[in-house]
Scaffold this active site. Sequence first.
Site, PDB file in Angstrom:
ATOM      1  N   GLN A  78     -11.585  40.510 -31.818  1.00  0.00           N
ATOM      2  CA  GLN A  78     -13.058  40.530 -31.753  1.00  0.00           C
ATOM      3  C   GLN A  78     -13.562  40.504 -30.312  1.00  0.00           C
ATOM      4  OE1 GLN A  78     -14.969  41.026 -34.363  1.00  0.00           O
ATOM      5  NE2 GLN A  78     -13.486  40.660 -35.985  1.00  0.00           N
ATOM      6  N   ASP A 138      -5.813  36.154 -29.271  1.00  0.00           N
ATOM      7  CA  ASP A 138      -6.148  37.165 -30.264  1.00  0.00           C
ATOM      8  C   ASP A 138      -7.484  37.777 -29.829  1.00  0.00           C
ATOM      9  OD1 ASP A 138      -7.094  38.603 -32.387  1.00  0.00           O
ATOM     10  OD2 ASP A 138      -6.903  36.988 -33.867  1.00  0.00           O
ATOM     11  N   LYS A 168     -11.692  48.312 -34.097  1.00  0.00           N
ATOM     12  CA  LYS A 168     -12.894  47.481 -33.864  1.00  0.00           C
ATOM     13  C   LYS A 168     -13.536  47.831 -32.525  1.00  0.00           C
ATOM     14  CE  LYS A 168     -10.882  43.508 -36.290  1.00  0.00           C
ATOM     15  NZ  LYS A 168     -11.298  43.546 -37.688  1.00  0.00           N
ATOM     16  N   CYS A 206     -10.362  36.325 -44.029  1.00  0.00           N
ATOM     17  CA  CYS A 206      -8.993  36.028 -43.564  1.00  0.00           C
ATOM     18  C   CYS A 206      -8.982  34.781 -42.692  1.00  0.00           C
ATOM     19  CB  CYS A 206      -8.381  37.209 -42.811  1.00  0.00           C
ATOM     20  SG  CYS A 206      -8.265  38.688 -43.793  1.00  0.00           S
ATOM     21  N   HIS A 231      -8.003  33.683 -37.370  1.00  0.00           N
ATOM     22  CA  HIS A 231      -7.806  34.699 -38.414  1.00  0.00           C
ATOM     23  C   HIS A 231      -6.350  34.600 -38.886  1.00  0.00           C
ATOM     24  CE1 HIS A 231      -7.141  38.825 -39.940  1.00  0.00           C
ATOM     25  NE2 HIS A 231      -8.452  38.961 -40.007  1.00  0.00           N
TER      26      HIS A 231
HETATM   27  C1  LIG Z   1     -10.152  37.524 -35.061  1.00  0.00           C
HETATM   28  C2  LIG Z   1      -9.322  38.588 -35.703  1.00  0.00           C
HETATM   29  N1  LIG Z   1      -8.021  38.621 -35.441  1.00  0.00           N
HETATM   30  C3  LIG Z   1      -7.219  39.558 -35.947  1.00  0.00           C
HETATM   31  C4  LIG Z   1      -7.716  40.534 -36.779  1.00  0.00           C
HETATM   32  C5  LIG Z   1      -6.782  41.546 -37.324  1.00  0.00           C
HETATM   33  O1  LIG Z   1      -7.113  42.844 -36.903  1.00  0.00           O
HETATM   34  P1  LIG Z   1      -6.261  44.052 -37.482  1.00  0.00           P
HETATM   35  O2  LIG Z   1      -6.441  43.977 -38.974  1.00  0.00           O
HETATM   36  O3  LIG Z   1      -6.892  45.265 -36.899  1.00  0.00           O
HETATM   37  O4  LIG Z   1      -4.874  43.831 -37.083  1.00  0.00           O
HETATM   38  C6  LIG Z   1      -9.068  40.533 -37.112  1.00  0.00           C
HETATM   39  C7  LIG Z   1      -9.608  41.529 -38.050  1.00  0.00           C
HETATM   40  O5  LIG Z   1     -10.565  41.311 -38.747  1.00  0.00           O
HETATM   41  C8  LIG Z   1      -9.901  39.546 -36.534  1.00  0.00           C
HETATM   42  O6  LIG Z   1     -11.199  39.511 -36.806  1.00  0.00           O
END
Ligand SMILES: Cc1ncc(COP(=O)(O)O)c(C=O)c1O
Length: 418
Positions: A212, A209, A235, A375, A132
């Site tokens: 998810q 990260d 999430k 993203c 992401h």
């Molecule tokens: C794999 C992954 N990493 C990071 C994020 C970023 O999360 P946040 O926008 O809550 O910081 C997301 C959000 O969709 C995600 O799916």
Amino acid sequence: MEPTATTAPALPRSIDEIRAEFPILAREIHGNPLAYLDNGATAEKPLAVLDALDNYWREHNANVHRGVHTLSEEATALYEEARTTVASHLGADRREVIFTRNATEALNLIAYSWGRTNLEAGDRILITEMEHHSNVVPWYQVTQEKEAHLDWAPITDDGRLDMDAFAALLEKGPKIVAVTHVSNVLGTINPIEEIARLAHDAGALLVVDGAQGGPKLELDMAALGADFYAVTGHKMYGPTGIGALFGRRELLEEMPPFIGGGSMIKKVTKERITWAGLPAKFEGGTPPIGEAVGFGAAVRWIDELGLPAIHAAEAELTTYALDRIAEVPDLRVFGPPAGDERGGIVSFAMEGVHAHDISEILDRHGVAVRAGHHCAQVLMERLGVPATTRASFAVYNTRADVDQLIDGLLDVRKVFEL
Ligand SMILES: Cc1ncc(COP(=O)(O)O)c(C=O)c1O
């Protein structure tokens, strides 16, 4: 170890009972029952979280840490209790849990604080093609600034990390390996324990990260081997505006602060400033207090259901969804086959129809999905598509939601005369 369908414990309550805890699931959209399949973007909130937020704002709101009055002490206790809840959920020490705004901020914290201090020209950072942007952009920025290199581990055609290529890239000696636990597009669950072992053998630190992974997988930082792990509250059935960074204590102790301001200092004089201890050193300014309280309630709610049971329920539904989606002609479905390496995320593309059009027609059927590049533009390029449509599941989703999705997709074909 991931649970298998035969050994996974059952949820302690029926899906109907769980659904009744989410007021929003009673909504109708365009005259249809809501089938909320956009959980990868954000999950809906159970009463346990809504009530905790309501109670905090009505009864306990005050600023934390600096007050010597009753409300401030109550707010501080609730805020720190939330940290204890998150820490115990992650199998971590309280001082190793930094509250942030979200996973994005947690990942930026590492890149800015650890990266700016420790990276030099010519150093390398290894990420993957399935990241992401939150786990790409901070590394891009810091490698640009430091004249370091950003390497990309490729994925296989069925959406897994190419472990041979990954091992070969490790031989270049990256200082940091940054990998997602679960891909937000492919649903792939990466083998973090193995990745940690390989990264550490190569002398790198491992950043995971967990945006998810947090809502789907049981997490034990020591067993996983991550040096840093980022989660995001919204999430995980909690509110927006709150996330957490786990960092190994020895690393966090050595790192400089990320954001300067109130609460993160020990002493300020005209000549010199010294930093507060962990975790305050990384929590400059008034923190998201009510949000942290809501996050704590969400984590308690998840733990009460049990992540192995949540994961098993989602895995069962994903298998059903992958079976049913195969009935829709001309769909290209991305990611590994159903099984232990796949979380509850199903992305697809329909030949000749843009993902946004699919999403709009599904909305008319009451089905909420996400369309776009998610993203993950490097991954889109690798998959050879500009965008996908993504259905992503949470514990409250049912086969009826999936059936509604399939009916909607068949309607898309009719609308486009396919
Ligand atoms: C794999 C992954 N990493 C990071 C994020 C970023 O999360 P946040 O926008 O809550 O910081 C997301 C959000 O969709 C995600 O799916």
